[in-house]
Design a protein around this motif. Sequence first.
Motif, PDB file in Angstrom:
ATOM      1  N   ASP A 136       0.848  -1.195   0.000  1.00 60.48           N
ATOM      2  CA  ASP A 136       0.000   0.000   0.000  1.00 60.48           C
ATOM      3  C   ASP A 136       0.888   1.252   0.000  1.00 60.48           C
ATOM      4  O   ASP A 136       1.513   1.581   1.014  1.00 60.48           O
ATOM      5  CB  ASP A 136      -0.896  -0.016   1.240  1.00 60.48           C
ATOM      6  CG  ASP A 136      -1.925   1.103   1.200  1.00 60.48           C
ATOM      7  OD1 ASP A 136      -2.104   1.707   0.118  1.00 60.48           O
ATOM      8  OD2 ASP A 136      -2.549   1.361   2.235  1.00 60.48           O
ATOM      9  N   VAL A 137       0.965   1.934  -1.146  1.00 65.29           N
ATOM     10  CA  VAL A 137       1.739   3.180  -1.255  1.00 65.29           C
ATOM     11  C   VAL A 137       0.761   4.341  -1.136  1.00 65.29           C
ATOM     12  O   VAL A 137      -0.103   4.533  -1.997  1.00 65.29           O
ATOM     13  CB  VAL A 137       2.501   3.236  -2.595  1.00 65.29           C
ATOM     14  CG1 VAL A 137       3.295   4.533  -2.698  1.00 65.29           C
ATOM     15  CG2 VAL A 137       3.420   2.028  -2.730  1.00 65.29           C
ATOM     16  N   LEU A 138       0.880   5.127  -0.072  1.00 68.63           N
ATOM     17  CA  LEU A 138      -0.107   6.165   0.221  1.00 68.63           C
ATOM     18  C   LEU A 138       0.052   7.383  -0.666  1.00 68.63           C
ATOM     19  O   LEU A 138      -0.925   8.049  -0.993  1.00 68.63           O
ATOM     20  CB  LEU A 138       0.018   6.578   1.697  1.00 68.63           C
ATOM     21  CG  LEU A 138      -0.161   5.447   2.719  1.00 68.63           C
ATOM     22  CD1 LEU A 138       0.089   5.959   4.123  1.00 68.63           C
ATOM     23  CD2 LEU A 138      -1.559   4.840   2.603  1.00 68.63           C
ATOM     24  N   GLU A 139       1.296   7.718  -1.052  1.00 72.87           N
ATOM     25  CA  GLU A 139       1.531   8.911  -1.870  1.00 72.87           C
ATOM     26  C   GLU A 139       2.633   8.607  -2.880  1.00 72.87           C
ATOM     27  O   GLU A 139       3.522   7.793  -2.614  1.00 72.87           O
ATOM     28  CB  GLU A 139       1.978  10.093  -1.002  1.00 72.87           C
ATOM     29  CG  GLU A 139       0.917  10.649  -0.091  1.00 72.87           C
ATOM     30  CD  GLU A 139       1.436  11.876   0.657  1.00 72.87           C
ATOM     31  OE1 GLU A 139       1.656  12.919   0.021  1.00 72.87           O
ATOM     32  OE2 GLU A 139       1.635  11.771   1.880  1.00 72.87           O
ATOM     33  N   ASP A 140       2.566   9.300  -4.025  1.00 76.29           N
ATOM     34  CA  ASP A 140       3.614   9.177  -5.030  1.00 76.29           C
ATOM     35  C   ASP A 140       4.676  10.230  -4.736  1.00 76.29           C
ATOM     36  O   ASP A 140       4.538  11.399  -5.119  1.00 76.29           O
ATOM     37  CB  ASP A 140       3.022   9.380  -6.428  1.00 76.29           C
ATOM     38  CG  ASP A 140       4.052   9.142  -7.521  1.00 76.29           C
ATOM     39  OD1 ASP A 140       5.154   8.663  -7.196  1.00 76.29           O
ATOM     40  OD2 ASP A 140       3.762   9.451  -8.685  1.00 76.29           O
ATOM     41  N   VAL A 141       5.690   9.870  -4.007  1.00 79.71           N
ATOM     42  CA  VAL A 141       6.703  10.821  -3.538  1.00 79.71           C
ATOM     43  C   VAL A 141       8.100  10.311  -3.863  1.00 79.71           C
ATOM     44  O   VAL A 141       8.294   9.134  -4.177  1.00 79.71           O
ATOM     45  CB  VAL A 141       6.585  11.062  -2.014  1.00 79.71           C
ATOM     46  CG1 VAL A 141       5.284  11.779  -1.690  1.00 79.71           C
ATOM     47  CG2 VAL A 141       6.671   9.739  -1.260  1.00 79.71           C
ATOM     48  N   LYS A 142       9.055  11.197  -3.758  1.00 80.77           N
ATOM     49  CA  LYS A 142      10.455  10.861  -4.021  1.00 80.77           C
ATOM     50  C   LYS A 142      11.174  10.607  -2.686  1.00 80.77           C
ATOM     51  O   LYS A 142      11.116  11.462  -1.796  1.00 80.77           O
ATOM     52  CB  LYS A 142      11.138  12.005  -4.774  1.00 80.77           C
ATOM     53  CG  LYS A 142      12.568  11.714  -5.164  1.00 80.77           C
ATOM     54  CD  LYS A 142      13.132  12.893  -5.947  1.00 80.77           C
ATOM     55  CE  LYS A 142      14.579  12.622  -6.351  1.00 80.77           C
ATOM     56  NZ  LYS A 142      15.142  13.778  -7.099  1.00 80.77           N
ATOM     57  N   PRO A 143      11.845   9.477  -2.534  1.00 82.37           N
ATOM     58  CA  PRO A 143      12.547   9.207  -1.258  1.00 82.37           C
ATOM     59  C   PRO A 143      13.659  10.220  -1.007  1.00 82.37           C
ATOM     60  O   PRO A 143      14.341  10.669  -1.921  1.00 82.37           O
ATOM     61  CB  PRO A 143      13.118   7.804  -1.466  1.00 82.37           C
ATOM     62  CG  PRO A 143      12.369   7.230  -2.610  1.00 82.37           C
ATOM     63  CD  PRO A 143      11.963   8.372  -3.488  1.00 82.37           C
ATOM     64  N   GLU A 144      13.825  10.581   0.244  1.00 81.92           N
ATOM     65  CA  GLU A 144      14.937  11.437   0.644  1.00 81.92           C
ATOM     66  C   GLU A 144      16.243  10.634   0.622  1.00 81.92           C
ATOM     67  O   GLU A 144      16.260   9.466   1.041  1.00 81.92           O
ATOM     68  CB  GLU A 144      14.709  11.985   2.051  1.00 81.92           C
ATOM     69  CG  GLU A 144      13.697  13.109   2.136  1.00 81.92           C
ATOM     70  CD  GLU A 144      14.228  14.390   1.513  1.00 81.92           C
ATOM     71  OE1 GLU A 144      15.153  14.979   2.069  1.00 81.92           O
ATOM     72  OE2 GLU A 144      13.705  14.782   0.451  1.00 81.92           O
ATOM     73  N   PRO A 145      17.329  11.239   0.132  1.00 86.12           N
ATOM     74  CA  PRO A 145      18.594  10.491   0.045  1.00 86.12           C
ATOM     75  C   PRO A 145      19.316  10.398   1.394  1.00 86.12           C
ATOM     76  O   PRO A 145      19.005  11.132   2.339  1.00 86.12           O
ATOM     77  CB  PRO A 145      19.411  11.335  -0.943  1.00 86.12           C
ATOM     78  CG  PRO A 145      18.912  12.728  -0.744  1.00 86.12           C
ATOM     79  CD  PRO A 145      17.441  12.601  -0.411  1.00 86.12           C
ATOM     80  N   ASP A 146      20.284   9.503   1.440  1.00 87.37           N
ATOM     81  CA  ASP A 146      21.277   9.395   2.521  1.00 87.37           C
ATOM     82  C   ASP A 146      20.755   8.799   3.823  1.00 87.37           C
ATOM     83  O   ASP A 146      21.470   8.795   4.823  1.00 87.37           O
ATOM     84  CB  ASP A 146      21.933  10.753   2.828  1.00 87.37           C
ATOM     85  CG  ASP A 146      22.683  11.280   1.625  1.00 87.37           C
ATOM     86  OD1 ASP A 146      23.151  10.454   0.815  1.00 87.37           O
ATOM     87  OD2 ASP A 146      22.778  12.512   1.473  1.00 87.37           O
ATOM     88  N   TYR A 147      19.515   8.306   3.853  1.00 80.82           N
ATOM     89  CA  TYR A 147      19.064   7.545   5.024  1.00 80.82           C
ATOM     90  C   TYR A 147      19.450   6.088   4.784  1.00 80.82           C
ATOM     91  O   TYR A 147      18.604   5.225   4.547  1.00 80.82           O
ATOM     92  CB  TYR A 147      17.557   7.696   5.216  1.00 80.82           C
ATOM     93  CG  TYR A 147      17.137   9.040   5.760  1.00 80.82           C
ATOM     94  CD1 TYR A 147      17.106   9.274   7.126  1.00 80.82           C
ATOM     95  CD2 TYR A 147      16.795  10.077   4.906  1.00 80.82           C
ATOM     96  CE1 TYR A 147      16.739  10.512   7.643  1.00 80.82           C
ATOM     97  CE2 TYR A 147      16.417  11.318   5.396  1.00 80.82           C
ATOM     98  CZ  TYR A 147      16.393  11.519   6.766  1.00 80.82           C
ATOM     99  OH  TYR A 147      16.022  12.748   7.266  1.00 80.82           O
TER     100      TYR A 147
END
Length: 380
Positions: A128-139
């Motif tokens: 279940d993907v709630l939003e179409d977003v871009k992952p934040e880098p470096d985590y």
Amino acid sequence: MSEKILRILGLDTLLFRDGRPFSNEPGAFSARTLTVPLPGTIAGFLRTRLGNRMKGAWNPDKSAEVLKIPVSGPILHLNSSPMFHTPADALIYCDEKGGNKGKVMCLRPIPMKELDGTNIPDGMRPMDVLEDVKPEPDYNLWTWQDMQKWLLYSYGTTFPVPTKIQGLPIEERVHVEISDVGTSEEGKLFSAQFLSFEHHIWKADEKKHDKWSLIARIETERDDLTGVGQLGGENRSAIVELAEAGHWPPCPDDLKKKLESAKLVRMVLATPAVFACGWKPGWLAPNLTGSPPSASSCKLKLIAAAIKRREPVSGWDYLKRGPKAVRWMVPAGSVYFFEVEGNSDMPVQDLWLKSVSDELSQDGYGLALWGIWNDNNQEK
């Protein structure tokens, strides 16, 4: 056979090459390092030290015994605190609607509806993907404190953003061959990356000294494995020390209590695994049910999986004097969602940081953490 917990520290910067070509050809002038050494590298390093101390261990009729000695790890530590790869069922992103604050999306399986279509295997659910977003880098890594909370977090939208940890500092050095007349040789320029196990910041407003190490567990009665040895590429030095048992993270009591009675559990890979069926564990039958190798009494049914992109593993076979065949690994941080079948309690002590890998389990591949999840997608 007793177990020893060992700490490995790089005295030099260390190189653990990835599988990309490194040669005098266009596009292959750089030797790139992995961010964490593979379990097989650490197992080979420790077994070599062990075999060198055992009389006649490398005779052809005895070497197989040394190669069978179980080694688990490595577990990465920063300043004596365990670190784990970011779990694939957590997506950290910037919430533009909420004032550009960081947020954690909790990925969980959802039931298929009547007209839904997918190419995943029958019986499995999509995430279940709630939003179409871009992952934040470096985590890239999570602290043990954040990981414990995540394993207990069945579902929700309020999980706090974990500490951002990129990993060990990478030093890149450029090399050139100098000719007899003191000029650089044309076409003999290359670079190499190395992992640094210590990082200093000494500024007026910030003073910091980070120290990284690798923790491994080996089954042996010998106490003389400590000392300096060569680890990784280019024969660079590392030191082995005895570590306390507490450096091998135990299952927290509150998590253990919930796992023992849980009907829905997550398996999070702490080290990469090599499965007989590619992404799917070979101990699962065609109907997606089965028992992990270390707990035959535990019957699980696979419901869903959040898996990172596959990675290769190879190496050099010293017995056959040739390269090992390439295998494909499921990366650390990949997550499998299971339903517990039957009414018996989960044998947590038989599963916690034990190998679930079909191959190379004696080398420390496939160590797994376990957590809970919620089928109703409701925060509890």
